[in-house]
Scaffold this active site. Structure first.
Site, short mmCIF file in Angstrom:
data_model
loop_
_atom_site.label_atom_id
_atom_site.label_comp_id
_atom_site.label_asym_id
_atom_site.label_seq_id
_atom_site.Cartn_x
_atom_site.Cartn_y
_atom_site.Cartn_z
N LYS A 62 -47.27 -43.92 -17.32
CA LYS A 62 -46.29 -44.84 -17.91
C LYS A 62 -44.88 -44.29 -17.96
O LYS A 62 -44.68 -43.11 -18.23
CB LYS A 62 -46.72 -45.16 -19.35
N GLY A 80 -50.59 -31.28 -18.92
CA GLY A 80 -51.96 -31.80 -18.95
C GLY A 80 -52.63 -32.14 -17.63
O GLY A 80 -53.17 -31.26 -16.95
N GLY A 140 -47.49 -29.94 -24.02
CA GLY A 140 -46.37 -30.49 -24.80
C GLY A 140 -45.11 -29.66 -24.70
O GLY A 140 -44.01 -30.21 -24.53
N ARG A 160 -56.66 -19.85 -21.55
CA ARG A 160 -55.72 -19.38 -22.58
C ARG A 160 -56.09 -17.98 -23.07
O ARG A 160 -55.21 -17.17 -23.36
CB ARG A 160 -55.66 -20.36 -23.75
#
Ligand code: AMP
Length: 397
Positions: free
Chosen positions: A198, A355, A378, A37
């Site tokens: 999931k 991620g 996100g 970053r």
């Protein structure tokens, strides 16, 4: 989609420029353990500094509880950033008020100042107009280079853009352009890989992609839920029994939208969830009661590769298997290499993010060979879900 303003059109010489960056980097004992970053904001800082402006950096760090605390101070980041930038970076103990104002007054044109964690003030996360006004007093121009924080409507990521002339920094610009090229105006056919654990955490993402892409390839633990929804026995596999109807409705939505949905035809199964567990390849109709699916099998990989060859654009989120445990990283690695080869050959525009996906592709050794890898987590996922990102919307001209 309305355009957004970039640094190309910003008049910066002699200005005080408030630059929102992402310095929320992983640290251990005061040392930065991954500087991705930091490196990504250097071009924007150098460009603004090179144009003779005061570069005033705004950032958050961690999750402070609305007041200053040493653990979440950005102070150590000033030295870390300075080392990467190859130029001094001053630090001010507060991001508003006299402390910030006098530090800014003392700056020379082209110099860089980092202000303390914006989240030390409650007004940051509340996007409180009074706090926004305090920040706005400190600058003439606002530049947002923190795409990864753009899904949050906070004072320094959204509010400020309405108070000062606002521009996208170079990293923000690159990220928006890459994602737009993949989802807003892509070359068809567009394929998407959605893997990971999931269905429940990626429902909105699946629902949006099924309408937008031509080919949806489902992998990872979530594929088990889809297989179970089709009446297959998945033994001890990770499977969300309460999501079977949802999985069926996604398959129906795919049919209605003319989207080809690809599920594994064979799988690698083991009796234990651990690296090097004894395993075998079976087709999806032959998983035993005491076995769990930990990866897609070789026939599935051949099918995935065939679909990649048909595609012109690929969007990838989530691994095909439990990639942290060898050898259950095999399908992810093989598919990633195929995507990288097609990208190298100029046949595919490949975009990946979110991620675990970044670490899975780096582990496969192909991170550098994709057209674009988003480290935004996100914000990247919310974009794939079709949501407007407040920090990006506020920059639109
Ligand atoms: P996500 O964060 O949703 O992208 O999920 C990534 C995680 O899914 C990784 O930790 C993988 O180990 C896990 N995963 C992928 N496939 C499977 C599987 N078949 N069984 C259990 N976990 C899996």
């Amino acid at each position: 989609m309305a355009a957004f303003k970039t640094l190309d059109s910003a008049d910066l010489a002699g200005k005080r420029v408030l630059v929102r960056v992402d310095l929320n980097v992983p640290m251990e004992n005061g040392r930065v353990t991954d500087a991705t970053r930091i490196d990504s904001i250097l071009p924007t800082i150098r460009e603004i500094s090179g144009k003779g402006a005061k570069v005033i950096l705004l950032a958050h760090f961690g999750r402070p509880k609305g007041g200053p605390d040493k653990e979440n101070s950005l102070q150590p980041l000033a030295a870390a950033l300075s080392a990467h930038l190859g130029a001094p970076v001053a630090f001010a103990d507060d991001c508003i008020g006299d402390v910030a104002a006098s530090a800014i007054a003392a700056m020379k044109a082209g110099s860089v100042l980092l202000l303390e964690n914006t989240r030390f003030h409650k007004g940051e996360e509340k996007n409180d107009p009074a706090f926004v006004a305090e920040l706005a007093k400190l600058g003439d121009v606002y530049v947002n280079d923190a795409f990864s924080a753009a899904h949050r409507a906070h004072a320094s990521t959204e509010g400020l853009a309405h108070k000062l002339p606002a521009y996208a920094g170079r990293t923000m610009q690159q990220e928006i352009e890459a994602i737009s090229a993949a989802l807003e105006s892509p070359k068809h056919p567009v394929a998407a890989v959605v893997g990971g654990a999931k269905v429940s955490t990626k429902l909105e993402l699946l629902g949006n992609l099924v309408k937008k892409v031509d080919i949806l390839i489902i992998g990872g633990g979530m594929a088990n839920t889809f297989l179970a929804a089709q009446g297959k026995h998945v033994g001890k596999s990770l499977c969300e029994k309460d999501m079977l109807d949802t999985a069926r409705s996604i398959l129906e939505a795919g049919k209605a939208a003319n989207c080809t949905i690809c599920l594994p035809v064979d799988v690698v199964v083991a009796k234990e969830f651990k690296a090097h567990a004894a395993n075998r390849v079976v087709d999806v109709d032959h998983v035993a009661d005491d076995e769990m699916i930990l990866d897609a099998g070789p026939k599935s990989v051949v099918e995935v590769e065939r679909l990649f060859e048909k595609a012109k654009t690929l969007v990838w989120n989530g691994p095909f298997g439990a990639f942290e445990l060898q050898p259950f990283d095999a399908a992810t690695n093989a598919a990633a290499r195929k995507a990288a080869d097609l990208t190298d050959a100029g046949a595919l525009m490949s975009l990946a993010g979110g991620g675990d996906t970044v670490s899975a592709l780096n582990q496969a050794g192909v991170g550098e060979r994709f057209s674009y890898i988003s480290t935004a987590g996100g914000a990247f996922l919310e974009w794939l879900e079709g949501k407007a990102l407040p920090g990006v919307e506020a920059l639109r001209a």
